[in-house]
Design a protein around this motif. Structure first.
Motif, short mmCIF file in Angstrom:
data_model
loop_
_atom_site.label_atom_id
_atom_site.label_comp_id
_atom_site.label_asym_id
_atom_site.label_seq_id
_atom_site.Cartn_x
_atom_site.Cartn_y
_atom_site.Cartn_z
N PRO A 67 -4.06 1.33 -27.97
CA PRO A 67 -3.72 2.60 -27.34
C PRO A 67 -3.41 2.42 -25.86
N ALA A 68 -2.42 3.17 -25.37
CA ALA A 68 -1.95 3.00 -23.99
C ALA A 68 -3.08 3.15 -22.97
N ASP A 69 -3.94 4.13 -23.15
CA ASP A 69 -5.03 4.32 -22.18
C ASP A 69 -5.97 3.12 -22.16
N ASP A 70 -6.20 2.53 -23.34
CA ASP A 70 -7.08 1.35 -23.41
C ASP A 70 -6.41 0.15 -22.73
N LEU A 71 -5.11 -0.05 -23.00
CA LEU A 71 -4.41 -1.18 -22.40
C LEU A 71 -4.34 -1.04 -20.89
N ARG A 72 -4.08 0.16 -20.40
CA ARG A 72 -4.05 0.39 -18.96
C ARG A 72 -5.42 0.08 -18.34
N ALA A 73 -6.48 0.51 -19.01
CA ALA A 73 -7.83 0.25 -18.51
C ALA A 73 -8.13 -1.24 -18.48
N ILE A 74 -7.69 -1.99 -19.49
CA ILE A 74 -7.89 -3.43 -19.53
C ILE A 74 -7.16 -4.09 -18.35
N CYS A 75 -5.92 -3.68 -18.09
CA CYS A 75 -5.16 -4.25 -16.98
C CYS A 75 -5.84 -3.95 -15.65
N ARG A 76 -6.32 -2.72 -15.47
CA ARG A 76 -6.97 -2.35 -14.21
C ARG A 76 -8.31 -3.04 -14.04
N ARG A 77 -8.98 -3.33 -15.14
CA ARG A 77 -10.25 -4.05 -15.06
C ARG A 77 -10.03 -5.52 -14.76
N THR A 78 -8.87 -6.04 -15.14
CA THR A 78 -8.57 -7.46 -14.96
C THR A 78 -8.09 -7.76 -13.54
N TYR A 79 -7.09 -7.02 -13.07
CA TYR A 79 -6.40 -7.39 -11.83
C TYR A 79 -6.94 -6.55 -10.67
N THR A 80 -8.05 -7.03 -10.11
CA THR A 80 -8.72 -6.34 -9.02
C THR A 80 -8.82 -7.25 -7.80
N GLU A 81 -8.97 -6.63 -6.64
CA GLU A 81 -9.14 -7.40 -5.41
C GLU A 81 -10.43 -8.21 -5.46
N ASP A 82 -11.46 -7.69 -6.09
CA ASP A 82 -12.72 -8.41 -6.19
C ASP A 82 -12.55 -9.73 -6.93
N VAL A 83 -11.71 -9.75 -7.97
CA VAL A 83 -11.51 -10.96 -8.77
C VAL A 83 -10.50 -11.90 -8.13
N PHE A 84 -9.43 -11.34 -7.55
CA PHE A 84 -8.33 -12.18 -7.06
C PHE A 84 -8.22 -12.24 -5.54
N GLY A 85 -9.14 -11.63 -4.82
CA GLY A 85 -9.25 -11.86 -3.40
C GLY A 85 -8.25 -11.17 -2.50
N THR A 86 -7.31 -10.43 -3.05
CA THR A 86 -6.29 -9.77 -2.26
C THR A 86 -5.77 -8.57 -3.03
N PRO A 87 -5.45 -7.48 -2.37
CA PRO A 87 -4.96 -6.31 -3.09
C PRO A 87 -3.60 -6.53 -3.74
N GLN A 88 -2.79 -7.44 -3.17
CA GLN A 88 -1.47 -7.73 -3.77
C GLN A 88 -1.58 -8.60 -5.02
N ILE A 89 -2.72 -9.25 -5.23
CA ILE A 89 -3.00 -10.16 -6.36
C ILE A 89 -2.15 -11.43 -6.25
N VAL A 90 -0.81 -11.32 -6.11
CA VAL A 90 0.07 -12.50 -6.03
C VAL A 90 0.98 -12.38 -4.80
N PRO A 91 0.42 -12.39 -3.59
CA PRO A 91 1.25 -12.19 -2.40
C PRO A 91 2.28 -13.30 -2.21
N LEU A 92 3.43 -12.91 -1.65
CA LEU A 92 4.52 -13.84 -1.40
C LEU A 92 4.46 -14.28 0.06
N LYS A 93 4.57 -15.60 0.30
CA LYS A 93 4.56 -16.15 1.66
C LYS A 93 5.91 -16.81 1.93
N LYS A 94 6.55 -16.41 3.04
CA LYS A 94 7.81 -17.04 3.43
C LYS A 94 7.53 -18.33 4.18
N LEU A 95 8.01 -19.45 3.65
CA LEU A 95 7.81 -20.75 4.30
C LEU A 95 8.91 -21.05 5.29
N GLU A 96 10.13 -20.72 4.94
CA GLU A 96 11.29 -20.95 5.78
C GLU A 96 12.42 -20.08 5.23
#
Length: 476
Positions: A67-96
């Motif tokens: 169910p969509a509500d369950d899947l959304r809840a799973i995604c929100r429980r997985t990808y958190t700043e507490d687990v991945f250390g940053t609110p962007q989860i996968v921030p992009l860094k410009k090297l050059e």
């Protein structure tokens, strides 16, 4: 959404069935019957979404039996700043100018495998609870998959993990991450051989349907479609960050990705994203000295190597000479001809250890149709790239990411941003960082003294029956 086998098995299954199954009954890998398409308007509507909500939007295109509500809840429980250390989860860094690094290693085990494995742990727990069942996960790791799986599954209800790894071939940090875990549902098996021996054992057990069903065997390697589709999300996230522009600029911009690649799972997720309509110009596979993938994209010959011909390198997670996920791409390359894929990856590889598509029109048009390119990096290249990145940008990268950066620079195109997918934090490969820079990389405080902790691991020969016996003993 229904899923089919790359080797032509007639069954069509739903997502939650293949989530717990892994390989198809004929030894093939699952793919969706069709790739859902995402148009430019939908892409633009996803700007501003959190990573968790972006994951929900993409995964919901493939998962219609949660169910969509369950899947959304799973995604929100997985990808958190507490687990991945940053609110962007996968921030992009410009090297050059034109070259970016997408940070994928901020999760619990400091490697990109956490991006999918954390989700997989929640999906397993959800579906097993819904069914009232248990699952015994059998996996193979060359370094990062194992720790990511174990940290994602430790303490999960109804799940045991049996993780094989090549004895003595992972970095000391990688070994300590896995072997120091004392959780009762985690079992480490060090195989006397190379990663491909571990992978062969996993496939052999999965192909023994009676054993698989009796002991409820599942997989967390990227042969499991659920893990691969979770990785698709960060391609969209990278594109959205790299193409931020004023509203007056029309049309979706194109980007390229360079992906350090051994087993073809990470870059295969990019292939899926491109098939969905993400504007990807090039998908560049970066290999180390174990260059089976680079050889194919240059020559059309896919040639697996034996243990004696698999080099032990300073980017050990890519010390792989039999890329299991490559079958998914070849299936698409050959027009989804399951019978032909079965012949190539079954009889022909078993008989000759290679197959040759160099004269096939499908291979001749592969770069134009699918955007693939490739390159190779050596130990000397890794050291030079690590030094250059540190000296010029003040950024310390691990050895696999260094392979990616070296190859990416060979494929830069004017006006097309190139995103290199980071694979791990440097501490996981400290010896080579010290060789390159003369200094130890930093480590998160939670890993201090980890190498000195007691270890829980069993060493076994590269023997399928011995591994089966170990599983049965610890499940009885």
């Amino acid at each position: 959404m229904r899923y089919l086998s790359t080797r032509g098995h007639p069954d069509r299954k739903r997502f939650c069935e293949i989530l717990l199954e892994g390989l198809a009954p004929d030894g093939g890998l699952y793919l969706p019957e069709t790739y859902p398409r995402v148009d430019a308007a939908t892409l633009e509507s996803w700007r501003g979404l959190s990573y968790a909500d972006l994951a929900f939007e993409i995964l919901s295109l493939y998962i219609d039996d949660i169910p969509a509500d369950d899947l959304r809840a799973i995604c929100r429980r997985t990808y958190t700043e507490d687990v991945f250390g940053t609110p962007q989860i996968v921030p992009l860094k410009k090297l050059e100018p034109g070259l970016y690094l997408e940070a994928l290693s901020n999760g619990p085990t400091l490697a990109f495998k956490d991006m999918a494995m954390q989700l997989l742990g929640h999906l397993f727990e959800y579906e097993l609870a819904r069914r009232g069942e248990e699952l015994n996960i059998l996996g193979a790791t060359s370094g990062d998959t194992g720790s990511a799986a174990e940290y994602a599954m430790r303490g999960k209800k109804g799940v045991r993990v049996f993780m094989t790894s090549p004895h003595g071939r992972m970095s000391p940090f990688q070994q300590a991450q896995m072997f120091s875990l004392q959780d009762e549902n985690i079992h480490n098996i060090a195989i006397e051989g190379v990663f491909d021996d571990c992978q062969d054992i996993v496939k052999a057990v999965s192909n023994d349907l009676e054993f698989k069903r009796r002991w409820r065997i599942g997989t967390v390697n990227s042969i499991n479609w659920a893990r691969l589709v979770a990785q698709v999300v960060y391609y969209f996230a990278g594109w959205l960050q790299a193409t931020e522009r004023p509203p007056s600029q029309p049309g979706p911009g194109r980007v390229s990705f360079t992906v350090p690649s051994g087993n073809f799972g990470n870059i295969c997720a990019g292939h899926v994203a491109r098939m969905m309509g993400l504007p990807i110009e090039q998908l560049v596979a970066a290999t180390n000295e174990n260059d089976v993938l680079d050889e194919f994209f240059r020559t059309g010959v896919y040639r697996v190597r034996g243990a004696a011909d698999t080099y032990e390198t300073s980017s050990p997670s890519m010390d792989i000479s039999k890329a299991s996920n490559f079958e998914r791409f070849v299936f698409d390359l050959l027009g989804r001809d399951g019978a032909r894929v079965k012949a190539l990856f079954g009889d022909e590889l078993a008989r000759n250890g290679r197959f040759d598509l160099s004269s096939d029109p499908a291979f001749a048009s592969a770069a134009a149709r699918f955007g693939f390119a490739s390159g190779r990096s050596t130990h000397a290249d890794r050291l030079a790239t690590i030094r250059d990145c540190w000296d010029r940008q003040g950024v310390m990268v691990d050895t696999h990411t260094a392979d990616g950066l070296k190859v990416a620079r060979e494929h830069l195109q004017p006006g097309v941003p190139m995103i290199v997918l980071e694979t791990a934090l440097p501490i996981k490969f400290a010896a080579t960082i010290v060789e390159a820079l003369g200094r130890e990389p930093g480590r998160p405080a939670r890993f201090d003294g980890m190498e000195d902790l007691p270890r829980r691991v069993t060493v076994l020969p590269a023997d399928v029956e011995r591994v089966k016996q170990f599983i049965a003993t610890h499940c009885a």
